[in-house]
Motif scaffolding. Structure first.
Motif, PDB file in Angstrom:
ATOM      1  N   GLU A 184      62.244 -30.201  41.627  1.00 32.62           N
ATOM      2  CA  GLU A 184      62.225 -31.633  41.316  1.00 32.62           C
ATOM      3  C   GLU A 184      63.586 -32.059  40.793  1.00 32.62           C
ATOM      4  O   GLU A 184      64.235 -31.315  40.048  1.00 32.62           O
ATOM      5  N   TYR A 191      65.834 -34.484  38.409  1.00 33.49           N
ATOM      6  CA  TYR A 191      65.819 -35.317  37.197  1.00 33.49           C
ATOM      7  C   TYR A 191      67.183 -35.966  37.077  1.00 33.49           C
ATOM      8  O   TYR A 191      68.207 -35.291  37.140  1.00 33.49           O
ATOM      9  N   ASP A 193      66.952 -41.817  33.754  1.00 36.71           N
ATOM     10  CA  ASP A 193      65.632 -41.402  34.228  1.00 36.71           C
ATOM     11  C   ASP A 193      64.703 -41.173  33.035  1.00 36.71           C
ATOM     12  O   ASP A 193      64.864 -40.205  32.298  1.00 36.71           O
ATOM     13  N   ALA A 224      61.944 -39.943  32.697  1.00 43.19           N
ATOM     14  CA  ALA A 224      61.223 -38.662  32.694  1.00 43.19           C
ATOM     15  C   ALA A 224      62.136 -37.489  32.355  1.00 43.19           C
ATOM     16  O   ALA A 224      61.663 -36.380  32.127  1.00 43.19           O
ATOM     17  N   ALA A 225      63.434 -37.716  32.342  1.00 42.54           N
ATOM     18  CA  ALA A 225      64.388 -36.625  32.129  1.00 42.54           C
ATOM     19  C   ALA A 225      64.626 -36.383  30.643  1.00 42.54           C
ATOM     20  O   ALA A 225      64.639 -37.326  29.850  1.00 42.54           O
ATOM     21  N   ASN A 284      65.970 -25.139  34.769  1.00 43.97           N
ATOM     22  CA  ASN A 284      66.687 -26.141  35.553  1.00 43.97           C
ATOM     23  C   ASN A 284      68.093 -25.621  35.824  1.00 43.97           C
ATOM     24  O   ASN A 284      68.572 -24.741  35.117  1.00 43.97           O
ATOM     25  N   ARG A 286      56.916 -36.610  41.428  1.00 48.75           N
ATOM     26  CA  ARG A 286      56.998 -35.452  40.535  1.00 48.75           C
ATOM     27  C   ARG A 286      55.655 -35.210  39.846  1.00 48.75           C
ATOM     28  O   ARG A 286      54.838 -36.135  39.703  1.00 48.75           O
TER      29      ARG A 286
END
Length: 219
Positions: A48, A50, A55, A57-58, A91, A181
């Motif tokens: 995914e 980010y 963002d 969600a990041a 990540n 996501r």
DNA sequence: ATATCGATTATCT
DNA sequence: GATAATCGATATG
């Protein structure tokens, strides 16, 4: 020959791009754990993107903190976070120094070192049908590769001398699928999840957005 | 088959 | 004090 036999490392410039581009291109590449006398290798089948500070969600949305500093550093380094009091997730940093962005590893297809992965996961394999339990899911793959924040956060993933790195073996993905996501509540509808279509190791029930909670009546 | 829930702690409000 | 980029177990159709 060196320990990088069979796998070619990725240049730092590979990661110096948008998380979307890196995510798409990482599909089919290999995550490698080299220890003194053992190697784990698995193909990347689900990731995914980010997008950094823009963002919601990041993790980088909160800015450059002690936790997220790797995301604001140069590309090609491991960002490892701990979540739900139980799990580590991996990540790789993207973009450039000063600009956050990353790709989350969500699922791998095991290639080498399956028994060691099972030991690290503390599970017993009954048969091939159990293989996805090793590396299908971000927490699972981190455990299979013994990835922790203390050990791997900030590690250079572009060097074959690193104990954790990313390589290529010439594999060419056939069809890539892009979906929303998984597991997030903010910016949940954006198509930033990339999977190898049809791969048996992709995590999660096929991305159906949760049916809206709906009351029959209201009064 | 899908749905719900508890575990357990670093991090941020 | 609440939440979280998850997982595994249990409940239910």
């Amino acid at each position: 020959m060196t320990a990088s036999n069979l796998f070619t490392p990725l240049a730092r410039s590979f990661f110096a791009r948008s998380p979307r581009a890196v995510a798409r291109e990482l599909l089919g590449k290999i995550l490698i754990r080299d220890d003194d006398d053992s190697r784990l290798a698995a193909r990347i089948v689900e990731v995914e993107a980010y997008l950094g500070e823009s963002d919601p969600a990041a993790h980088a949305y909160a800015g450059n903190t002690a936790r997220t500093s790797v995301l604001f550093g140069p590309p090609g380094y491991a960002y490892v976070y701990f979540i739900y009091g139980n799990h580590y997730c991996l990540n790789v940093s993207c973009e450039r120094e000063g600009k956050a962005g990353s790709v989350l590893f969500r699922a791998l297809e095991p290639l080498q070192g399956i028994e060691e992965m099972a030991r690290s996961r503390e599970i017993t394999l009954s048969g091939p049908r159990d293989l996805p339990k090793l590396t299908s899911g971000p927490g699972r793959l981190a455990q299979a590769f013994s990835i922790t924040r203390a050990r791997d956060n900030g590690r250079d993933l572009t060097s074959p001398n690193s104990s954790l790195w990313i390589g290529a073996d010439g594999f060419r993905p056939k069809t890539i699928q892009i979906t929303a996501r998984i597991g997030i509540t903010k910016a949940a509808d954006r198509p930033l999840r990339y999977v190898l279509k049809g791969n048996a190791f992709v995590s999660g029930r096929l991305s159906r957005p949760k049916p809206k909670p709906r009351k029959a009546f209201d009064m």
